[in-house]
Design a protein around this motif. Sequence first.
Motif, PDB file in Angstrom:
ATOM      1  N   TYR A 167       0.836  -1.206   0.000  1.00  0.00           N
ATOM      2  CA  TYR A 167       0.000   0.000   0.000  1.00  0.00           C
ATOM      3  C   TYR A 167       0.871   1.256   0.000  1.00  0.00           C
ATOM      4  CZ  TYR A 167      -4.630  -2.142   0.641  1.00  0.00           C
ATOM      5  OH  TYR A 167      -5.806  -2.819   0.452  1.00  0.00           O
ATOM      6  N   ALA A 168       2.001   1.222   0.696  1.00  0.00           N
ATOM      7  CA  ALA A 168       2.909   2.379   0.700  1.00  0.00           C
ATOM      8  C   ALA A 168       3.471   2.629  -0.700  1.00  0.00           C
ATOM      9  CB  ALA A 168       4.038   2.158   1.705  1.00  0.00           C
ATOM     10  N   ILE A 169       3.802   1.573  -1.423  1.00  0.00           N
ATOM     11  CA  ILE A 169       4.303   1.720  -2.793  1.00  0.00           C
ATOM     12  C   ILE A 169       3.202   2.255  -3.709  1.00  0.00           C
ATOM     13  CG2 ILE A 169       5.125   0.422  -4.805  1.00  0.00           C
ATOM     14  CD1 ILE A 169       6.675  -1.354  -2.764  1.00  0.00           C
ATOM     15  N   VAL A 170       1.985   1.744  -3.547  1.00  0.00           N
ATOM     16  CA  VAL A 170       0.853   2.242  -4.347  1.00  0.00           C
ATOM     17  C   VAL A 170       0.640   3.727  -4.083  1.00  0.00           C
ATOM     18  CG1 VAL A 170      -1.669   2.122  -4.569  1.00  0.00           C
ATOM     19  CG2 VAL A 170      -0.309   0.035  -4.664  1.00  0.00           C
ATOM     20  N   LEU A 171       0.709   4.136  -2.815  1.00  0.00           N
ATOM     21  CA  LEU A 171       0.543   5.553  -2.492  1.00  0.00           C
ATOM     22  C   LEU A 171       1.676   6.398  -3.067  1.00  0.00           C
ATOM     23  CD1 LEU A 171      -0.782   5.425   1.165  1.00  0.00           C
ATOM     24  CD2 LEU A 171      -2.000   6.213  -0.864  1.00  0.00           C
ATOM     25  N   GLY A 172       2.886   5.885  -3.050  1.00  0.00           N
ATOM     26  CA  GLY A 172       4.019   6.626  -3.615  1.00  0.00           C
ATOM     27  C   GLY A 172       3.878   6.829  -5.120  1.00  0.00           C
ATOM     28  N   ILE A 173       3.576   5.769  -5.831  1.00  0.00           N
ATOM     29  CA  ILE A 173       3.426   5.879  -7.288  1.00  0.00           C
ATOM     30  C   ILE A 173       2.183   6.691  -7.638  1.00  0.00           C
ATOM     31  CG2 ILE A 173       3.108   4.595  -9.435  1.00  0.00           C
ATOM     32  CD1 ILE A 173       4.711   2.299  -8.132  1.00  0.00           C
ATOM     33  N   GLY A 174       1.099   6.466  -6.905  1.00  0.00           N
ATOM     34  CA  GLY A 174      -0.123   7.235  -7.150  1.00  0.00           C
ATOM     35  C   GLY A 174       0.073   8.716  -6.871  1.00  0.00           C
ATOM     36  N   GLY A 175       0.823   9.037  -5.819  1.00  0.00           N
ATOM     37  CA  GLY A 175       1.135  10.437  -5.530  1.00  0.00           C
ATOM     38  C   GLY A 175       1.969  11.069  -6.626  1.00  0.00           C
ATOM     39  N   TRP A 176       2.930  10.304  -7.151  1.00  0.00           N
ATOM     40  CA  TRP A 176       3.736  10.807  -8.277  1.00  0.00           C
ATOM     41  C   TRP A 176       2.847  11.098  -9.481  1.00  0.00           C
ATOM     42  CZ3 TRP A 176       3.877   8.089 -12.884  1.00  0.00           C
ATOM     43  CH2 TRP A 176       4.677   8.659 -13.889  1.00  0.00           C
ATOM     44  N   ALA A 177       1.947  10.156  -9.805  1.00  0.00           N
ATOM     45  CA  ALA A 177       1.074  10.323 -10.973  1.00  0.00           C
ATOM     46  C   ALA A 177       0.140  11.512 -10.790  1.00  0.00           C
ATOM     47  CB  ALA A 177       0.272   9.051 -11.216  1.00  0.00           C
ATOM     48  N   MET A 178      -0.409  11.664  -9.586  1.00  0.00           N
ATOM     49  CA  MET A 178      -1.306  12.795  -9.333  1.00  0.00           C
ATOM     50  C   MET A 178      -0.541  14.115  -9.419  1.00  0.00           C
ATOM     51  SD  MET A 178      -4.479  13.539  -8.736  1.00  0.00           S
ATOM     52  CE  MET A 178      -5.246  12.058  -8.137  1.00  0.00           C
ATOM     53  N   ASN A 179       0.662  14.152  -8.872  1.00  0.00           N
ATOM     54  CA  ASN A 179       1.485  15.365  -8.941  1.00  0.00           C
ATOM     55  C   ASN A 179       1.812  15.718 -10.393  1.00  0.00           C
ATOM     56  OD1 ASN A 179       3.065  17.511  -7.765  1.00  0.00           O
ATOM     57  ND2 ASN A 179       4.868  16.315  -8.363  1.00  0.00           N
ATOM     58  N   LYS A 180       2.169  14.712 -11.186  1.00  0.00           N
ATOM     59  CA  LYS A 180       2.479  14.958 -12.593  1.00  0.00           C
ATOM     60  C   LYS A 180       1.243  15.443 -13.351  1.00  0.00           C
ATOM     61  CE  LYS A 180       4.729  12.978 -16.595  1.00  0.00           C
ATOM     62  NZ  LYS A 180       5.460  11.865 -17.153  1.00  0.00           N
ATOM     63  N   ALA A 181       0.082  14.874 -13.035  1.00  0.00           N
ATOM     64  CA  ALA A 181      -1.152  15.297 -13.703  1.00  0.00           C
ATOM     65  C   ALA A 181      -1.505  16.730 -13.345  1.00  0.00           C
ATOM     66  CB  ALA A 181      -2.289  14.363 -13.331  1.00  0.00           C
ATOM     67  N   ILE A 182      -1.275  17.111 -12.100  1.00  0.00           N
ATOM     68  CA  ILE A 182      -1.570  18.489 -11.691  1.00  0.00           C
ATOM     69  C   ILE A 182      -0.592  19.462 -12.324  1.00  0.00           C
ATOM     70  CG2 ILE A 182      -1.584  20.059  -9.706  1.00  0.00           C
ATOM     71  CD1 ILE A 182      -2.739  17.685  -8.075  1.00  0.00           C
ATOM     72  N   ASP A 183       0.691  19.104 -12.331  1.00  0.00           N
ATOM     73  CA  ASP A 183       1.717  19.992 -12.888  1.00  0.00           C
ATOM     74  C   ASP A 183       1.637  20.115 -14.405  1.00  0.00           C
ATOM     75  OD1 ASP A 183       2.678  20.529 -10.393  1.00  0.00           O
ATOM     76  OD2 ASP A 183       4.389  19.151 -10.542  1.00  0.00           O
ATOM     77  N   GLN A 184       1.357  19.018 -15.109  1.00  0.00           N
ATOM     78  CA  GLN A 184       1.391  19.015 -16.566  1.00  0.00           C
ATOM     79  C   GLN A 184       0.025  18.828 -17.201  1.00  0.00           C
ATOM     80  OE1 GLN A 184       4.154  15.977 -17.641  1.00  0.00           O
ATOM     81  NE2 GLN A 184       5.877  16.993 -16.669  1.00  0.00           N
ATOM     82  N   GLY A 185      -1.022  18.951 -16.423  1.00  0.00           N
ATOM     83  CA  GLY A 185      -2.370  18.755 -16.942  1.00  0.00           C
ATOM     84  C   GLY A 185      -2.808  19.910 -17.819  1.00  0.00           C
ATOM     85  N   PHE A 186      -4.057  19.889 -18.184  1.00  0.00           N
ATOM     86  CA  PHE A 186      -4.632  20.885 -19.073  1.00  0.00           C
ATOM     87  C   PHE A 186      -4.770  22.213 -18.329  1.00  0.00           C
ATOM     88  CE2 PHE A 186      -8.129  23.023 -21.214  1.00  0.00           C
ATOM     89  CZ  PHE A 186      -7.727  22.910 -22.532  1.00  0.00           C
ATOM     90  N   VAL A 187      -4.173  23.268 -18.865  1.00  0.00           N
ATOM     91  CA  VAL A 187      -4.252  24.599 -18.276  1.00  0.00           C
ATOM     92  C   VAL A 187      -4.918  25.516 -19.286  1.00  0.00           C
ATOM     93  CG1 VAL A 187      -2.933  26.534 -17.338  1.00  0.00           C
ATOM     94  CG2 VAL A 187      -2.147  24.194 -16.957  1.00  0.00           C
ATOM     95  N   ILE A 188      -5.883  26.279 -18.827  1.00  0.00           N
ATOM     96  CA  ILE A 188      -6.585  27.206 -19.710  1.00  0.00           C
ATOM     97  C   ILE A 188      -6.477  28.604 -19.118  1.00  0.00           C
ATOM     98  CG2 ILE A 188      -8.830  26.844 -18.623  1.00  0.00           C
ATOM     99  CD1 ILE A 188     -10.021  27.018 -21.473  1.00  0.00           C
ATOM    100  N   GLY A 189      -6.231  29.553 -19.954  1.00  0.00           N
ATOM    101  CA  GLY A 189      -6.089  30.931 -19.500  1.00  0.00           C
ATOM    102  C   GLY A 189      -7.439  31.577 -19.238  1.00  0.00           C
TER     103      GLY A 189
END
Length: 160
Positions: A21-43
């Motif tokens: 579960y700790a590994i799942v949370l680590g990878i899931g946190g990475w994926a969520m962080n990447k999605a927030i940082d590089q996701g769709f941005v609209i002006g």
Amino acid sequence: MANDQMKPIATLLLGLNFCMYAIVLGIGGWAMNKAIDQGFVIGSGFELPAHFSPIYFPMGNAATGFFVTFALIAGVVGIGSIISGVNHVTSWTSESLPSAASVASIAWALTVLAMGFACKEIQLNIRNARLKTMEAFLIILSATQLFYIVAIHSAAAYRR
């Protein structure tokens, strides 16, 4: 007699599930962080496109957003079930069983739900190595969490 034989099995499964579960949370946190940082941005002043999804992930496929979201929820509830399980294993009484069993059952149900999205993501076939790792851990966790639930319930059956 069988009551004492199940305690080491439950303890081993708790340790194994905690690590996964700790590994799942680590990878899931990475994926969520990447999605927030590089996701769709609209002006400001622009409208959202017709096919905009708030669960857009720049890696993976159409199921990735749902998979990561439910994997994170399952991971957090799974860690909560580990905490309750450690309390039960240390006392190993019938009074601590209901809370450990109920939280473990909820964690298992959420893990199976996330595993369903993992299967859909596998079917759609476009994903990176980290997502493949998280899929594998959730598939394994769905079995080991169920074995833990069976272990603590079978020990309770011998107490009667």
